[in-house]
Enzyme design. Structure first.
Site, PDB file in Angstrom:
ATOM      1  N   LYS A 204       0.863  -1.179   0.000  1.00 58.22           N
ATOM      2  CA  LYS A 204       0.000   0.000   0.000  1.00 58.22           C
ATOM      3  C   LYS A 204       0.900   1.229   0.000  1.00 58.22           C
ATOM      4  O   LYS A 204       1.659   1.464   0.944  1.00 58.22           O
ATOM      5  CB  LYS A 204      -0.906  -0.001   1.225  1.00 58.22           C
ATOM      6  CG  LYS A 204      -1.854   1.201   1.293  1.00 58.22           C
ATOM      7  CD  LYS A 204      -2.724   1.115   2.529  1.00 58.22           C
ATOM      8  CE  LYS A 204      -3.661   2.304   2.645  1.00 58.22           C
ATOM      9  NZ  LYS A 204      -4.504   2.231   3.855  1.00 58.22           N
ATOM     10  N   LYS A 257      -2.426  -1.436  -3.749  1.00 63.39           N
ATOM     11  CA  LYS A 257      -3.195  -0.197  -3.650  1.00 63.39           C
ATOM     12  C   LYS A 257      -2.241   0.981  -3.758  1.00 63.39           C
ATOM     13  O   LYS A 257      -1.267   1.038  -3.001  1.00 63.39           O
ATOM     14  CB  LYS A 257      -3.927  -0.161  -2.299  1.00 63.39           C
ATOM     15  CG  LYS A 257      -4.834   1.037  -2.102  1.00 63.39           C
ATOM     16  CD  LYS A 257      -5.529   0.966  -0.744  1.00 63.39           C
ATOM     17  CE  LYS A 257      -6.436   2.190  -0.557  1.00 63.39           C
ATOM     18  NZ  LYS A 257      -7.103   2.170   0.763  1.00 63.39           N
TER      19      LYS A 257
END
Length: 332
Positions: A204, A257
């Site tokens: 992420k 992400k």
């Protein structure tokens, strides 16, 4: 000049032929629809920076899930907006927290819908960070506060267990604390939830694409930013190391992400790791497409499907996207 024997256009001549030889087939079967659950009843509050996305009270979320499942979308992920916030994220792990209440209501109404629980603390912390904050005597503004790693793991573990008790099918930690997967796996197993899988937000990145989400989840940090725990966007090799460590600690699935600016990360992970891979088409990606379409600069539906296809083509078989309903209707 003699034409070549091989003519690539032969198989592009009609839609029937193009469809017949298509390498990547986009279907709603891999979609996950994000939901933002807020207190109240009959609440359907638009998120201004994300047209078509709403903060929903539990009763409205149940209605949304009935529609989602009817469209062939198999899963949702829940983000909660609690009634109150504090410095130990109490609303994330109490039995009657907003996510826990929503999970029980959705499970009763749509029993076969897969529910993912986002395990992070930022929405529940008074300061909006993803962990416990300690003030330190840093020499720069960036080092004035520390997001304390190990004590945060206890709160994350409590949150995962609480969500599992409420009926969540998949635990999805997005906090980016070191060692969180082992902490969650240990806690879940100790409470009899050894069959609940973990989908780790393994890579992420500290991205500028999250802006609209922070409006939707009311989770912007009160000071500083998240670059001391989310990943540097420049680092692809580090992302592979993060994924490897999470898998060693017990993650069953991994998630990238954001998606579009990190398709190389998705593709590299797909080549290296033989586990289910997901990607989150985040709020900024969604908002840009919506804004450009509203201005008449792009074809909304075509770009929506093209971006989703690119994410799947890169190697993600699971896609978290705010476009899930719109895309499912077009793909039906």
């Amino acid at each position: 000049m003699t034409f070549p024997i091989n003519r690539q256009r032969r198989l592009r001549r009609t839609e029937a032929l193009r469809s017949f030889v298509r390498e990547t087939r986009l279907t709603p079967a891999g979609f996950v629809y994000p939901l933002f659950i807020c207190p109240g009843e009959g609440v359907r509050k638009p998120v201004s920076s994300m047209p078509g996305v709403f903060n929903l009270s539990v009763d409205e979320a149940v209605k949304e899930c009935v529609e989602v499942y009817s469209l062939g979308i198999p899963a949702i992920i829940i983000f909660g907006l609690p009634e109150t916030r504090d410095e130990i994220a109490t609303g994330a792990w109490i039995d009657d927290g907003i996510v826990q209440r929503a999970t029980r209501a959705i499970r009763a109404a749509v029993p076969n819908l897969i529910i993912l629980g986002d395990v992070c603390l930022c929405e529940y912390m008074s300061h909006g960070h993803c962990g416990i904050v300690k003030k330190v005597n840093g020499h720069t503004p960036e080092t004035e506060y520390e997001i304390v790693n190990d004590p945060t793991l206890d709160l994350l573990a409590k949150t995962a267990v609480s969500q599992a008790k409420a009926g969540v099918d998949i635990i999805a930690p997005s906090d980016m604390m070191d060692g969180r997967i082992e902490a969650l796996r240990t806690a879940l197993d100790a409470h009899g939830f050894e069959n609940i899988p973990i989908m780790s937000y393994a890579s992420k990145f500290a991205s500028g694409f999250y802006g609209p989400f922070r409006e939707a989840a009311d989770s912007a940090p009160a000071f500083g930013d998240r670059r001391s725990y989310q990943m540097d966007p420049a680092n692809a090799r580090e992302a592979m190391r993060e994924i490897e460590l999470d898998l060693e600690e017990g993650a069953d699935m991994i998630l990238m992400k954001p998606a579009l600016a990190y398709l190389d990360i998705i593709a590299e992970a797909r080549m290296r790791f033989d586990v289910p891979i997901g990607a989150y088409q985040v709020s900024g990606e969604y908002a840009m497409i919506k804004a450009a379409a509203q201005n008449g600069w792009i074809d909304h539906d075509r770009i929506m499907l093209e971006t989703l296809l690119s994410i799947q083509r890169a190697g993600a078989s699971i896609i978290l996207t705010y476009f899930a309903k719109d895309a499912a209707k077009l793909l039906a």
